[in-house]
Design a protein around this motif. Structure first.
Motif, PDB file in Angstrom:
ATOM      1  N   GLY A 409       2.204  56.872  71.678  1.00 36.58           N
ATOM      2  CA  GLY A 409       2.522  56.936  70.328  1.00 36.58           C
ATOM      3  C   GLY A 409       1.072  57.096  69.490  1.00 36.58           C
ATOM      4  O   GLY A 409       0.980  57.656  68.450  1.00 36.58           O
ATOM      5  N   GLN A 410      -0.097  56.347  70.150  1.00 38.82           N
ATOM      6  CA  GLN A 410      -1.375  56.527  69.510  1.00 38.82           C
ATOM      7  C   GLN A 410      -1.658  57.873  69.761  1.00 38.82           C
ATOM      8  O   GLN A 410      -2.321  58.397  69.038  1.00 38.82           O
ATOM      9  N   GLY A 411      -1.266  58.692  71.021  1.00 33.64           N
ATOM     10  CA  GLY A 411      -1.561  60.043  71.165  1.00 33.64           C
ATOM     11  C   GLY A 411      -1.322  60.846  70.037  1.00 33.64           C
ATOM     12  O   GLY A 411      -1.685  61.565  69.472  1.00 33.64           O
ATOM     13  N   LEU A 412       0.291  60.648  69.596  1.00 31.97           N
ATOM     14  CA  LEU A 412       0.716  61.494  68.650  1.00 31.97           C
ATOM     15  C   LEU A 412      -0.005  60.968  67.149  1.00 31.97           C
ATOM     16  O   LEU A 412      -0.144  62.171  66.402  1.00 31.97           O
ATOM     17  N   SER A 413      -0.518  59.719  67.051  1.00 30.25           N
ATOM     18  CA  SER A 413      -1.066  59.455  65.938  1.00 30.25           C
ATOM     19  C   SER A 413      -2.376  60.398  65.825  1.00 30.25           C
ATOM     20  O   SER A 413      -3.024  60.536  64.861  1.00 30.25           O
ATOM     21  N   PHE A 414      -3.274  60.360  66.789  1.00 30.90           N
ATOM     22  CA  PHE A 414      -4.542  61.185  66.905  1.00 30.90           C
ATOM     23  C   PHE A 414      -4.159  62.662  66.537  1.00 30.90           C
ATOM     24  O   PHE A 414      -4.914  63.114  65.771  1.00 30.90           O
ATOM     25  N   ALA A 415      -3.003  63.152  66.813  1.00 36.98           N
ATOM     26  CA  ALA A 415      -2.819  64.463  66.529  1.00 36.98           C
ATOM     27  C   ALA A 415      -2.532  64.878  64.980  1.00 36.98           C
ATOM     28  O   ALA A 415      -2.825  65.616  64.227  1.00 36.98           O
ATOM     29  N   THR A 416      -1.604  63.943  64.354  1.00 38.20           N
ATOM     30  CA  THR A 416      -1.221  63.981  62.845  1.00 38.20           C
ATOM     31  C   THR A 416      -2.012  63.498  61.881  1.00 38.20           C
ATOM     32  O   THR A 416      -2.318  63.711  60.929  1.00 38.20           O
ATOM     33  N   ASN A 418      -4.757  62.817  59.177  1.00 37.50           N
ATOM     34  CA  ASN A 418      -5.751  63.963  58.529  1.00 37.50           C
ATOM     35  C   ASN A 418      -6.906  63.709  58.756  1.00 37.50           C
ATOM     36  O   ASN A 418      -7.799  64.612  58.415  1.00 37.50           O
ATOM     37  N   ARG A 419      -7.496  62.580  59.214  1.00 41.48           N
ATOM     38  CA  ARG A 419      -8.996  62.316  59.622  1.00 41.48           C
ATOM     39  C   ARG A 419      -9.382  63.066  60.933  1.00 41.48           C
ATOM     40  O   ARG A 419     -10.467  63.008  61.603  1.00 41.48           O
ATOM     41  N   GLY A 420      -8.196  63.423  61.833  1.00 43.17           N
ATOM     42  CA  GLY A 420      -8.585  63.694  63.111  1.00 43.17           C
ATOM     43  C   GLY A 420      -8.371  62.652  64.280  1.00 43.17           C
ATOM     44  O   GLY A 420      -7.440  61.675  63.897  1.00 43.17           O
ATOM     45  N   ALA A 421      -9.004  62.578  65.268  1.00 40.89           N
ATOM     46  CA  ALA A 421      -8.868  61.685  66.400  1.00 40.89           C
ATOM     47  C   ALA A 421      -9.323  60.374  66.205  1.00 40.89           C
ATOM     48  O   ALA A 421     -10.494  59.971  66.376  1.00 40.89           O
ATOM     49  N   ASP A 422      -8.672  59.627  65.046  1.00 42.90           N
ATOM     50  CA  ASP A 422      -9.035  58.156  64.773  1.00 42.90           C
ATOM     51  C   ASP A 422      -8.060  57.217  65.015  1.00 42.90           C
ATOM     52  O   ASP A 422      -7.083  57.438  64.606  1.00 42.90           O
ATOM     53  N   HIS A 423      -8.619  56.140  65.412  1.00 42.69           N
ATOM     54  CA  HIS A 423      -7.660  55.322  65.770  1.00 42.69           C
ATOM     55  C   HIS A 423      -7.115  54.137  64.578  1.00 42.69           C
ATOM     56  O   HIS A 423      -6.191  53.444  64.630  1.00 42.69           O
ATOM     57  N   MET A 424      -7.951  54.236  63.495  1.00 46.23           N
ATOM     58  CA  MET A 424      -7.591  53.388  62.468  1.00 46.23           C
ATOM     59  C   MET A 424      -6.816  53.959  61.346  1.00 46.23           C
ATOM     60  O   MET A 424      -6.561  53.321  60.456  1.00 46.23           O
ATOM     61  N   TYR A 425      -6.528  55.308  61.280  1.00 44.69           N
ATOM     62  CA  TYR A 425      -5.709  56.011  60.421  1.00 44.69           C
ATOM     63  C   TYR A 425      -4.188  55.121  60.398  1.00 44.69           C
ATOM     64  O   TYR A 425      -3.706  55.361  59.492  1.00 44.69           O
ATOM     65  N   ALA A 426      -3.684  55.012  61.482  1.00 41.92           N
ATOM     66  CA  ALA A 426      -2.289  54.128  61.507  1.00 41.92           C
ATOM     67  C   ALA A 426      -2.365  53.240  62.418  1.00 41.92           C
ATOM     68  O   ALA A 426      -1.591  52.306  62.377  1.00 41.92           O
ATOM     69  N   THR A 427      -3.200  52.892  63.319  1.00 45.06           N
ATOM     70  CA  THR A 427      -3.350  51.755  64.394  1.00 45.06           C
ATOM     71  C   THR A 427      -1.972  51.555  65.079  1.00 45.06           C
ATOM     72  O   THR A 427      -1.500  50.406  65.368  1.00 45.06           O
ATOM     73  N   PHE A 428      -1.593  52.393  65.493  1.00 41.13           N
ATOM     74  CA  PHE A 428      -0.255  52.747  66.218  1.00 41.13           C
ATOM     75  C   PHE A 428      -0.662  51.768  67.681  1.00 41.13           C
ATOM     76  O   PHE A 428       0.494  51.254  68.304  1.00 41.13           O
ATOM     77  N   GLU A 450      11.876  57.512  67.209  1.00 39.07           N
ATOM     78  CA  GLU A 450      11.553  56.141  66.459  1.00 39.07           C
ATOM     79  C   GLU A 450      10.048  56.093  66.503  1.00 39.07           C
ATOM     80  O   GLU A 450       9.691  55.325  65.450  1.00 39.07           O
ATOM     81  N   LYS A 451       9.100  56.571  67.176  1.00 40.59           N
ATOM     82  CA  LYS A 451       7.804  56.466  67.238  1.00 40.59           C
ATOM     83  C   LYS A 451       7.268  57.149  66.140  1.00 40.59           C
ATOM     84  O   LYS A 451       6.354  56.842  65.203  1.00 40.59           O
ATOM     85  N   ALA A 452       7.797  58.574  65.902  1.00 41.84           N
ATOM     86  CA  ALA A 452       7.413  59.268  64.850  1.00 41.84           C
ATOM     87  C   ALA A 452       7.692  58.858  63.638  1.00 41.84           C
ATOM     88  O   ALA A 452       6.911  58.726  62.453  1.00 41.84           O
ATOM     89  N   GLU A 453       8.796  57.950  63.485  1.00 48.79           N
ATOM     90  CA  GLU A 453       9.182  57.401  62.187  1.00 48.79           C
ATOM     91  C   GLU A 453       8.247  56.417  61.971  1.00 48.79           C
ATOM     92  O   GLU A 453       7.829  55.993  60.636  1.00 48.79           O
ATOM     93  N   LYS A 454       8.063  55.327  62.842  1.00 52.42           N
ATOM     94  CA  LYS A 454       7.159  54.405  62.864  1.00 52.42           C
ATOM     95  C   LYS A 454       5.820  54.861  62.350  1.00 52.42           C
ATOM     96  O   LYS A 454       5.158  54.010  61.588  1.00 52.42           O
ATOM     97  N   LEU A 455       5.236  55.861  62.840  1.00 53.17           N
ATOM     98  CA  LEU A 455       4.033  56.265  62.463  1.00 53.17           C
ATOM     99  C   LEU A 455       3.831  56.784  61.111  1.00 53.17           C
ATOM    100  O   LEU A 455       2.821  56.307  60.501  1.00 53.17           O
TER     101      LEU A 455
END
Length: 558
Positions: A409-416, A418-428, A450-455
């Motif tokens: 899920g964090q991998g998906l978050s890195f992709a989406t 807007n800042r790029g590969a950033d862990h703090m943008y969503a903290t998934f 479900e992960k996409a919706e939570k993201l």
């Protein structure tokens, strides 16, 4: 809805002028912080601007909670078009500046233009002064702070500045404040460098006109009384867990756990901690002033991401070496994640993992753009082909820890993000380790609807925090009910503010050519990734190419 009050202060460093503009409507709609800065940037920065062009603008903002003495609020936001990603990007920093910024009586400071000479900008409640500071050219951060104190009787809690890396337009240069705190990711220090702004000081006695409800003191008391490992070890406490679940990138991402992790983990960092460290008004006190008694080296940190970037990713298992790299980055004004990853890329190309002397040399060369450092100062996305290594970045931003191959899920978050590969943008990652109650957690494997919706929810929540401005580490204290009380609005209404901020960023970046494909790709495959991306866009109401309807999209930004 409770929001920040005050005008926008526009400082043109080319014309040496300052102008105040009322922005009540923006404040009412976006609260403060990242939201206000994003709205102003989207309206006032040309979408085709080069990050180093004088027409690029950089914004500094606080939020309504900086009018309180509540824990988790000693932070500020910075927003500009990033030299690293090429997109609109916000970064925030802790420390002690935010309340001195608020005391100037302005809600936002916008810097535009470019100076012919290095300058200092002095922002006060009674006006703005410009000062040529040619003598500070090439100065490290501590030298700039010392100058402000000696020449203007203003301590580090009144300053933000750049080091040599910002002056030399290193694409991951930081803006530094309170000497050791960084607006870390995205290279906003290079934006100030392109404008020849070396230092900005803030001082005044204006009183913020924001009424703060009693819930603020409840949160402050909870922060003071909580027994949390971060109070002792900061984010370094995550090293053992990240390593155990194979989410700790090692040897330029070729491995996912580090055999030397026990030598650089939270216990080791805690053993070097010599006093308590905190941000303005915060009782949580998770910072890490550290000292090595044998060498006399002092720094603040290293935190978890630095331990990954300069530790595991460079295969360095000596904590004093990593403390030294951390301190060099602070003095030169560079993001430790991007710098460490880019150094690791060079080590991979030279089969030189573990060479601490070479790492030390490379950090200095990058900051001054000397030798191979001139190439590495461009970041992984721009230099990986020359080095002959894989491109471990998204949208041009280098990866942090919390490896998405283990935490999908964090991998998906890195992709989406807007800042790029950033862990703090969503903290998934917090939901996959997990750091939340088990009933709220996700299986780290696979990308699901479900992960996409939570993201989407998490990105909106993080954006709301950045409007506040409230620290990420308030997670255990800042419940939806408390947010609603503090900001005087229903939780769903507040999440809608976060949603608007994310969409504004995305629409601006769409106009710069950002969309699905190369911009939201990962250097590894994840089960269900494309389906998860489809669902994420669907929930957001964007097109299947990741475009906000109505955006004037140009060519792909690969």
């Amino acid at each position: 809805m409770r929001h920040l009050n005050g005008p926008l202060l526009t400082v043109d460093v080319g014309d040496r002028t300052a102008e105040r503009t009322e922005i009540d409507g923006v404040l009412e709609a976006f609260i403060g912080g990242r939201g206000v800065a994003t709205k102003l940037a989207a309206e006032r920065i040309p979408t085709d601007v080069d990050p180093f062009d004088p027409e690029n603008r950089i914004y500094f903002t606080t939020g309504p909670m900086q009018a309180s003495q509540m824990s988790f609020t000693g932070r500020m936001n910075a927003t500009s078009v990033s030299p690293l990603t090429g997109g609109l990007l916000s970064s925030n920093a802790g420390g002690f500046l935010s309340r001195n910024f608020t005391a100037t009586g302005v809600a936002a400071v916008e810097i535009v233009g470019a100076s012919d000479e290095p300058i200092a900008i002095h922002v006060r409640d009674d006006g703005v002064e410009f000062e040529e500071v040619t003598a500070l050219e090439g100065a490290e951060v501590s030298e700039v702070v010392e100058w402000a104190e000696n020449e203007h009787d203003l301590g580090s809690e009144h300053t933000l500045c750049i080091g040599p890396a910002g002056e030399n337009l290193v694409r991951f240069a930081c803006v530094m404040t309170s000497e050791s705190r960084a607006f870390g990711r995205g290279g906003l220090g290079a934006v100030l460098g392109s404008k020849n702004v070396k230092v900005v000081t803030f001082d005044g006695s204006a009183s913020p006109s924001v009424e703060i409800p009693p819930e603020a003191m409840e949160i402050h008391r909870d922060a003071a009384s909580s027994d949390h490992v971060m109070k002792r070890q900061g984010t370094a406490s995550v090293v053992d867990l990240g390593n155990e679940v194979e989410a700790f990138p090692t040897r330029y991402f070729s491995e996912r756990s580090f055999e030397g992790a026990s030598k650089i983990n939270g216990d080791v960092v805690e053993s070097k901690k010599y006093k308590r460290g905190t941000c303005s008004a915060c009782a949580f006190a998770c910072k890490l002033p550290t000292r090595d008694e044998e060498t006399g080296l002092e720094t603040e940190g290293p935190e978890y991401e630095t331990l990954m970037a300069f530790g595991g990713n460079c295969a360095i298992d000596d904590i004093v070496d990593i403390m030294r790299f951390n301190e060099r980055c602070d003095q030169y004004g560079m993001d430790t994640i991007s710098c460490g990853d880019t150094v690791a890329a060079y080590l991979a190309s030279e089969d030189a993992f573990g060479d601490a002397e070479l790492v030390d040399e490379l950090v200095e060369n990058i900051a001054h753009r000397e030798g191979i450092g001139d190439t590495l100062a461009e970041g992984v996305a721009r230099c990986h082909e020359e080095l002959g290594v894989e491109n471990w970045s998204v949208k041009g931003m280098e990866f942090p820890a919390h490896d998405g191959r283990a935490l999908n899920g964090q991998g998906l978050s890195f992709a989406t993000a807007n800042r790029g590969a950033d862990h703090m943008y969503a903290t998934f990652y917090a939901y996959e380790y997990p750091f939340v109650p088990r009933e709220e957690a996700f299986d780290p494997k696979g990308v699901t609807s479900e992960k996409a919706e939570k993201l989407v929810e998490l990105e909106n929540t993080r954006a709301l925090e950045d409007c506040g401005v409230v620290c990420r580490f308030s997670r255990g204290q800042m419940t939806p009910e408390r947010f609603s009380a503090l900001l005087d609005a229903e939780w769903e209404e507040l999440l809608e503010v976060g949603d608007r901020v994310v969409e504004l960023e995305r629409a601006f970046n769409n106009q710069r050519g950002f969309n699905r494909g190369a911009d939201e790709d990962l250097p590894y495959e994840l089960e269900g990734f494309e389906e998860g991306l489809d669902r994420y866009y669907e929930v957001r109401g964007w097109t299947e190419d990741g475009v906000v309807p109505g955006s004037d999209v140009g060519a792909s930004g690969d």
